[in-house]
Each structure stands twice: as structure tokens, then as C-alpha cells.
Design a protein around this motif. Structure first.
Motif, PDB file in Angstrom:
ATOM      1  N   LYS A   1       0.837  -1.210   0.000  1.00 38.80           N
ATOM      2  CA  LYS A   1       0.000   0.000   0.000  1.00 38.80           C
ATOM      3  C   LYS A   1       0.875   1.265   0.000  1.00 38.80           C
ATOM      4  O   LYS A   1       0.578   2.238  -0.691  1.00 38.80           O
TER       5      LYS A   1
ATOM      6  N   THR B   1      -2.258   5.725  13.500  1.00 39.50           N
ATOM      7  CA  THR B   1      -2.571   4.411  14.080  1.00 39.50           C
ATOM      8  C   THR B   1      -3.571   4.548  15.215  1.00 39.50           C
ATOM      9  O   THR B   1      -4.377   3.648  15.445  1.00 39.50           O
TER      10      THR B   1
ATOM     11  N   ASN C   1      -6.804  -3.933  14.674  1.00 38.88           N
ATOM     12  CA  ASN C   1      -6.739  -2.744  13.819  1.00 38.88           C
ATOM     13  C   ASN C   1      -5.765  -2.941  12.660  1.00 38.88           C
ATOM     14  O   ASN C   1      -6.083  -2.649  11.508  1.00 38.88           O
TER      15      ASN C   1
ATOM     16  N   SER D   1      -6.877  -4.835   9.627  1.00 37.73           N
ATOM     17  CA  SER D   1      -7.988  -4.323   8.814  1.00 37.73           C
ATOM     18  C   SER D   1      -7.453  -3.456   7.673  1.00 37.73           C
ATOM     19  O   SER D   1      -6.460  -2.746   7.814  1.00 37.73           O
ATOM     20  N   ASP D   2      -8.154  -3.553   6.549  1.00 38.75           N
ATOM     21  CA  ASP D   2      -7.744  -2.839   5.344  1.00 38.75           C
ATOM     22  C   ASP D   2      -7.816  -1.324   5.544  1.00 38.75           C
ATOM     23  O   ASP D   2      -6.942  -0.593   5.079  1.00 38.75           O
ATOM     24  N   THR D   3      -8.847  -0.883   6.240  1.00 39.58           N
ATOM     25  CA  THR D   3      -9.044   0.550   6.489  1.00 39.58           C
ATOM     26  C   THR D   3      -7.861   1.119   7.276  1.00 39.58           C
ATOM     27  O   THR D   3      -7.326   2.173   6.926  1.00 39.58           O
ATOM     28  N   HIS D   4      -7.477   0.396   8.319  1.00 41.40           N
ATOM     29  CA  HIS D   4      -6.362   0.857   9.158  1.00 41.40           C
ATOM     30  C   HIS D   4      -5.056   0.849   8.365  1.00 41.40           C
ATOM     31  O   HIS D   4      -4.242   1.766   8.482  1.00 41.40           O
ATOM     32  N   GLN D   5      -4.873  -0.165   7.536  1.00 44.15           N
ATOM     33  CA  GLN D   5      -3.646  -0.241   6.716  1.00 44.15           C
ATOM     34  C   GLN D   5      -3.582   0.915   5.722  1.00 44.15           C
ATOM     35  O   GLN D   5      -2.515   1.487   5.498  1.00 44.15           O
ATOM     36  N   ASN D   6      -4.724   1.243   5.115  1.00 48.59           N
ATOM     37  CA  ASN D   6      -4.738   2.361   4.157  1.00 48.59           C
ATOM     38  C   ASN D   6      -4.392   3.676   4.847  1.00 48.59           C
ATOM     39  O   ASN D   6      -3.624   4.483   4.325  1.00 48.59           O
ATOM     40  N   ARG D   7      -4.971   3.861   6.038  1.00 47.01           N
ATOM     41  CA  ARG D   7      -4.707   5.085   6.795  1.00 47.01           C
ATOM     42  C   ARG D   7      -3.228   5.148   7.207  1.00 47.01           C
ATOM     43  O   ARG D   7      -2.584   6.192   7.133  1.00 47.01           O
ATOM     44  N   THR D   8      -2.710   4.015   7.647  1.00 47.78           N
ATOM     45  CA  THR D   8      -1.304   3.935   8.057  1.00 47.78           C
ATOM     46  C   THR D   8      -0.373   4.209   6.876  1.00 47.78           C
ATOM     47  O   THR D   8       0.600   4.954   7.001  1.00 47.78           O
TER      48      THR D   8
ATOM     49  N   GLU E   1      -1.011   5.892   4.156  1.00 45.70           N
ATOM     50  CA  GLU E   1      -1.097   7.320   3.813  1.00 45.70           C
ATOM     51  C   GLU E   1      -0.236   8.161   4.747  1.00 45.70           C
ATOM     52  O   GLU E   1       0.461   9.080   4.306  1.00 45.70           O
TER      53      GLU E   1
END
Ligand SMILES: [Zn+2]
Length: 246
Positions: free
Chosen positions: A100, A180, A218, A221-228, A230
Motif C-alpha cells: 500500500k 494508528t 486494527n 484491517s484494510d481501512t487501518h492499513q490504508n490510513r497507516t 497514507e
């Protein structure tokens, strides 16, 4: 009985042997020369099968060079890394997050991204740093998930080794720790092999504790990975923008 003179054939034989030896020597030296040229040309980082090819199609800013960033997905292959609270292994998490980060970097014309592994391959620690050194990368970012015997321990840590990498570590950590939502455990100096073997800016991110159930849930999860991802890219961008004013 006809007597055969042995003198002449013997000297002819000797001449023949000398010619054979000279020819063999000649062939050997040609072979030596060509094989040494082949080995000199052989090791190019871009041809290393463990290094992803740079597929950046974004147009670079005019006259400005892209920053080469090497993303290192921790562990892999025979080294699965930490075992998470749910039994998932660190090597899967690090690759998923690294991909990512790589994709986001590739979308930005400011960067040229590379990875030390793109599948579940085992790569030696020295080789990971060497990939960045061979590319003369601007920065090396190693991605990990932390582990501890006490499952209550949680939080985000960022490591650097060379003092020159401190500011880079600080800027990336600032973004990462906020994204995170985990406990901020700070920026720390430590002689991890991938950091001490790196010639350029090098940091190691311990995003959270896989051994802590809340962190791990966390992190997987895909959402957390995307945020991380970024946040990591924002931190990298902020460092170079602040340093070079671009
Ligand atoms: Zn690790």
C-alpha cells in the motif's frame, strides 16, 4: 625387415603437442576475459528478481529528480516474524502494508518506489539494505509489527540508527503515531542490522504490537492499513519537502 626411424615422428609429435598447448592457453585466456566481463555486468539492482521494477507512470515535476524510496516489508519466507494474538504472522502484515505504501509513492511524481520483496520470499537483512545502497536510494523504510511477551503492551515506535536519520524518523513517526491511534511510544535509536547496513536515510517502523489484540485487530484491517500507509507517505513527503523546499 624395414627399420622405422623413430626420430622424425618423435620431433613431429613434440611440435604438435606444443601447438596444442599454445592453442589451449589461448582459448583459456579468451574464456577468462569474457567471463570476467559477464560477472562485472551481471549484478544490476534493477535486474534483481526480488526487487520490484519501478512502474511509475506519473509525470515527474519538470527538472526535478524523483526521490528513490526503498520499502522493506519485514521478514518473509523461512522467517515469518512475530506471531500475532490471533495467530497471524508478521510477514503477511508487513507485505500487505508495504504494498500500500509502495502504490501511494508510485502515484506521486515526487517519488520512485522500490520494494525489497514483493512476495513471501526470504531476504537476508544485509541484502535488504544493500538493495537500497545499490540503488543509491534517498531513503530506506523498513516496516514491522511489534511483539512482546506481555499482551497488554501496545503502541507505535519508530527506530533510526545514524543521527542523520533522526529528523526523517521524527517526521514519519509524527504522522504514523497519529494515524494508528495507538499509544505513542516515541522515536528510538537502535542498531538494527537493516539500519546499520544502510548508507542513506534509514528508519524502521514498528507500527503496533501484533501481540496486543486491540493493536492487531486494527492492523489487520484494510481501512487501518490504508490510513497507516497514507500517514507513512505523508511523513516521507513532509521530510523531503521541508528539507529541500519543494
Ligand atoms: Zn519484525
Amino acid at each position: 625387415m624395414k627399420r622405422i626411424s623413430r626420430k622424425q615422428p618423435q620431433s613431429r609429435q613434440a611440435t604438435f603437442m606444443i601447438i596444442v598447448i599454445v592453442l589451449m592457453g589461448l582459448v583459456w585466456s579468451i574464456y577468462e576475459l569474457s567471463s570476467s566481463q559477464i560477472s562485472a555486468n551481471r549484478i544490476k539492482p534493477s535486474e534483481d528478481p526480488t526487487v520490484s521494477q519501478n512502474k511509475n507512470t506519473a509525470t515527474p515535476q519538470e527538472g526535478l529528480q524523483r526521490y528513490k524510496i526503498v520499502i522493506d516489508a519485514g521478514h518473509g519466507g523461512k522467517d515469518p516474524g512475530a506471531e500475532g494474538a490471533s495467530g497471524n504472522r508478521e510477514q503477511v502484515y508487513t507485505l500487505s502494508l508495504s504494498e500500500k505504501v509502495y502504490d501511494l509513492l508510485q502515484q506521486d511524481p515526487m517519488f520512485e518506489a522500490h520494494m525489497t520483496r514483493t512476495d513471501n520470499a526470504f531476504v537476508e537483512l544485509e541484502d535488504r539494505a544493500q538493495i537500497a545502497n545499490d540503488l543509491n536510494a534517498d531513503a530506506f523504510v523498513s516496516i514491522h509489527g511489534n511483539t512482546y511477551k506481555d499482551p497488554e503492551v501496545s503502541g507505535t515506535e519508530t527506530y533510526y540508527y545514524a543521527d542523520a536519520s533522526f529528523e526523517f524518523a521524527r517526521k514519519v513517526h509524527e504522522q504514523l503515531a497519529e494515524a494508528t491511534g495507538f499509544k505513542d511510544r516515541g522515536v528510538k535509536k537502535e542498531g538494527w542490522k537493516v539500519l546499520t547496513s544502510s548508507n542513506n536515510l534509514a528508519i524502521l517502523l514498528e507500527v503496533g504490537f501484533l501481540t496486543n489484540l486491540n493493536d492487531e485487530t486494527n492492523m489487520l484491517s484494510d481501512t487501518h492499513q490504508n490510513r497507516t500507509a497514507e500517514a507513512i507517505v505523508n511523513g516521507i513527503r513532509k521530510y523531503f519537502t521541508d528539507r529541500d523546499g519543494r
